[in-house]
Motif scaffolding. Sequence first.
Motif, PDB file in Angstrom:
ATOM      1  N   TYR A  43      27.841  52.646 105.516  1.00 42.94           N
ATOM      2  CA  TYR A  43      29.261  52.969 105.618  1.00 42.94           C
ATOM      3  C   TYR A  43      30.000  52.612 104.338  1.00 42.94           C
ATOM      4  O   TYR A  43      29.601  51.686 103.619  1.00 42.94           O
ATOM      5  CB  TYR A  43      29.904  52.166 106.771  1.00 42.94           C
ATOM      6  CG  TYR A  43      29.298  52.418 108.116  1.00 42.94           C
ATOM      7  CD1 TYR A  43      29.764  53.441 108.924  1.00 42.94           C
ATOM      8  CD2 TYR A  43      28.248  51.625 108.579  1.00 42.94           C
ATOM      9  CE1 TYR A  43      29.206  53.669 110.181  1.00 42.94           C
ATOM     10  CE2 TYR A  43      27.678  51.854 109.826  1.00 42.94           C
ATOM     11  CZ  TYR A  43      28.164  52.878 110.622  1.00 42.94           C
ATOM     12  OH  TYR A  43      27.604  53.108 111.849  1.00 42.94           O
ATOM     13  N   PHE A  97      35.675  51.333 105.463  1.00 41.86           N
ATOM     14  CA  PHE A  97      35.531  51.552 106.909  1.00 41.86           C
ATOM     15  C   PHE A  97      35.179  50.239 107.605  1.00 41.86           C
ATOM     16  O   PHE A  97      35.779  49.877 108.619  1.00 41.86           O
ATOM     17  CB  PHE A  97      34.460  52.602 107.172  1.00 41.86           C
ATOM     18  CG  PHE A  97      34.252  52.911 108.631  1.00 41.86           C
ATOM     19  CD1 PHE A  97      35.080  53.814 109.281  1.00 41.86           C
ATOM     20  CD2 PHE A  97      33.235  52.306 109.354  1.00 41.86           C
ATOM     21  CE1 PHE A  97      34.905  54.105 110.632  1.00 41.86           C
ATOM     22  CE2 PHE A  97      33.052  52.586 110.699  1.00 41.86           C
ATOM     23  CZ  PHE A  97      33.885  53.492 111.342  1.00 41.86           C
ATOM     24  N   ASN A  99      24.279  49.815 115.373  1.00 40.83           N
ATOM     25  CA  ASN A  99      25.340  50.796 115.142  1.00 40.83           C
ATOM     26  C   ASN A  99      25.988  51.235 116.453  1.00 40.83           C
ATOM     27  O   ASN A  99      27.199  51.478 116.504  1.00 40.83           O
ATOM     28  CB  ASN A  99      24.783  51.988 114.371  1.00 40.83           C
ATOM     29  CG  ASN A  99      24.549  51.647 112.910  1.00 40.83           C
ATOM     30  OD1 ASN A  99      25.449  51.724 112.097  1.00 40.83           O
ATOM     31  ND2 ASN A  99      23.326  51.237 112.580  1.00 40.83           N
ATOM     32  N   TYR A 155      35.813  62.147 111.528  1.00 34.31           N
ATOM     33  CA  TYR A 155      35.274  60.937 110.895  1.00 34.31           C
ATOM     34  C   TYR A 155      34.909  61.189 109.427  1.00 34.31           C
ATOM     35  O   TYR A 155      35.126  60.327 108.575  1.00 34.31           O
ATOM     36  CB  TYR A 155      34.057  60.422 111.671  1.00 34.31           C
ATOM     37  CG  TYR A 155      34.410  59.490 112.802  1.00 34.31           C
ATOM     38  CD1 TYR A 155      34.421  58.118 112.610  1.00 34.31           C
ATOM     39  CD2 TYR A 155      34.744  59.974 114.054  1.00 34.31           C
ATOM     40  CE1 TYR A 155      34.743  57.250 113.636  1.00 34.31           C
ATOM     41  CE2 TYR A 155      35.082  59.123 115.096  1.00 34.31           C
ATOM     42  CZ  TYR A 155      35.078  57.751 114.880  1.00 34.31           C
ATOM     43  OH  TYR A 155      35.420  56.901 115.898  1.00 34.31           O
ATOM     44  N   TYR A 190      37.391  59.020 107.268  1.00 34.66           N
ATOM     45  CA  TYR A 190      36.743  57.765 106.890  1.00 34.66           C
ATOM     46  C   TYR A 190      35.530  57.932 105.977  1.00 34.66           C
ATOM     47  O   TYR A 190      34.908  56.953 105.590  1.00 34.66           O
ATOM     48  CB  TYR A 190      36.309  57.002 108.146  1.00 34.66           C
ATOM     49  CG  TYR A 190      37.439  56.708 109.089  1.00 34.66           C
ATOM     50  CD1 TYR A 190      38.445  55.807 108.744  1.00 34.66           C
ATOM     51  CD2 TYR A 190      37.504  57.332 110.344  1.00 34.66           C
ATOM     52  CE1 TYR A 190      39.484  55.528 109.620  1.00 34.66           C
ATOM     53  CE2 TYR A 190      38.547  57.069 111.221  1.00 34.66           C
ATOM     54  CZ  TYR A 190      39.534  56.165 110.853  1.00 34.66           C
ATOM     55  OH  TYR A 190      40.572  55.900 111.720  1.00 34.66           O
ATOM     56  N   VAL A 228      32.706  59.025 106.850  1.00 30.51           N
ATOM     57  CA  VAL A 228      31.575  58.578 107.668  1.00 30.51           C
ATOM     58  C   VAL A 228      31.060  59.774 108.466  1.00 30.51           C
ATOM     59  O   VAL A 228      31.807  60.358 109.259  1.00 30.51           O
ATOM     60  CB  VAL A 228      31.981  57.452 108.636  1.00 30.51           C
ATOM     61  CG1 VAL A 228      30.858  57.143 109.622  1.00 30.51           C
ATOM     62  CG2 VAL A 228      32.368  56.196 107.858  1.00 30.51           C
ATOM     63  N   ILE A 286      24.100  58.782 111.006  1.00 28.20           N
ATOM     64  CA  ILE A 286      23.691  57.495 111.577  1.00 28.20           C
ATOM     65  C   ILE A 286      22.669  57.734 112.688  1.00 28.20           C
ATOM     66  O   ILE A 286      21.622  57.082 112.745  1.00 28.20           O
ATOM     67  CB  ILE A 286      24.917  56.731 112.135  1.00 28.20           C
ATOM     68  CG1 ILE A 286      26.003  56.565 111.070  1.00 28.20           C
ATOM     69  CG2 ILE A 286      24.482  55.377 112.695  1.00 28.20           C
ATOM     70  CD1 ILE A 286      25.598  55.789 109.872  1.00 28.20           C
TER      71      ILE A 286
END
Length: 313
Positions: free
Chosen positions: A116, A120, A191, A295, A299, A301, A306
Amino acid sequence: MKGITHIILLLAIGVGISSCSKNEEALNPSNADVTYQVPQGNAAYDQTITGYYNTYGSYLLYKFSDRDAYWTPTMWKKPVQSSTGNWSVGADVVPAIADYIAPQLDLIDKSLFSLYPASFLKQFLPVKLLLCSKVDSIYTTYVFTPVYTPAKGVKKIAAYYSYDNIAINYGDASVNQMTAAEKLAFLARLNQVLFQSINDRGLIKPTIEFNNSADYSTTLTTQAAAYGKGIISTYYSATALSDWNAFVMAMVTLSETDLNRSVANTNSSAVGILNATKDANGLIRKRYNIVRNYYINTYQVDLQKIGNKARGM
């Protein structure tokens, strides 16, 4: 920032002195004096921990009390056995062993921090990350002989979220013996727990676009009917918020291969939600993209990356 960062939080009757606790004000009992300090020692890993605090604003603690792990404003969350023999749901935690903190930090860095942007994590990590040698999920199981009796169920888990902390496992000899599969399972769980903590604290809300992309006013009678409307959370209790959180958790725990697999539309798991078997009208994919793009754009992200990584992709 000097070598020692020290915050004291004191709440007394009629007097409140509070520290910034990332997106929410920490609540503590009257007359409680709570001190978090890093570094907690003078080993090489203490400077690593201090560096993480300076970057993310969260305390990585290997010395902590039961209060740090179990206290919340509404209840004490250490698992206990009731008078009937049942156990309250929660996790037993034990602080990390000094000799294994360095490899544990390396594992956390590879499985969480490196995935990340620092901005964030600075915004969304909880106040405390507890470095543990044991994190055991506690639940009630049953012994059937000689009589049917409740018993304490114990299962080792990688991480557990509680109010203002995430307890993280593998601060013991097992950190040096982890298989590739165990490392992936650790990454997936850590996560998942991070986003559980974000969701439970209500830190990221559904967007207006997302809210308007499905009809929650009509009563749903089956999961298949929910899928047809682009809704993936449990059909009888679905809301925009529960659905948003369900999309987030689907992305961070499952790969794109999992999400595109053909699974019966009676199945309530997130597996297959992007396949036409469940997504007959294409509305789930549309809403999936709303969440994923939010996201990414807000961010930087990509939640799906993930989930892909957690599945070894």
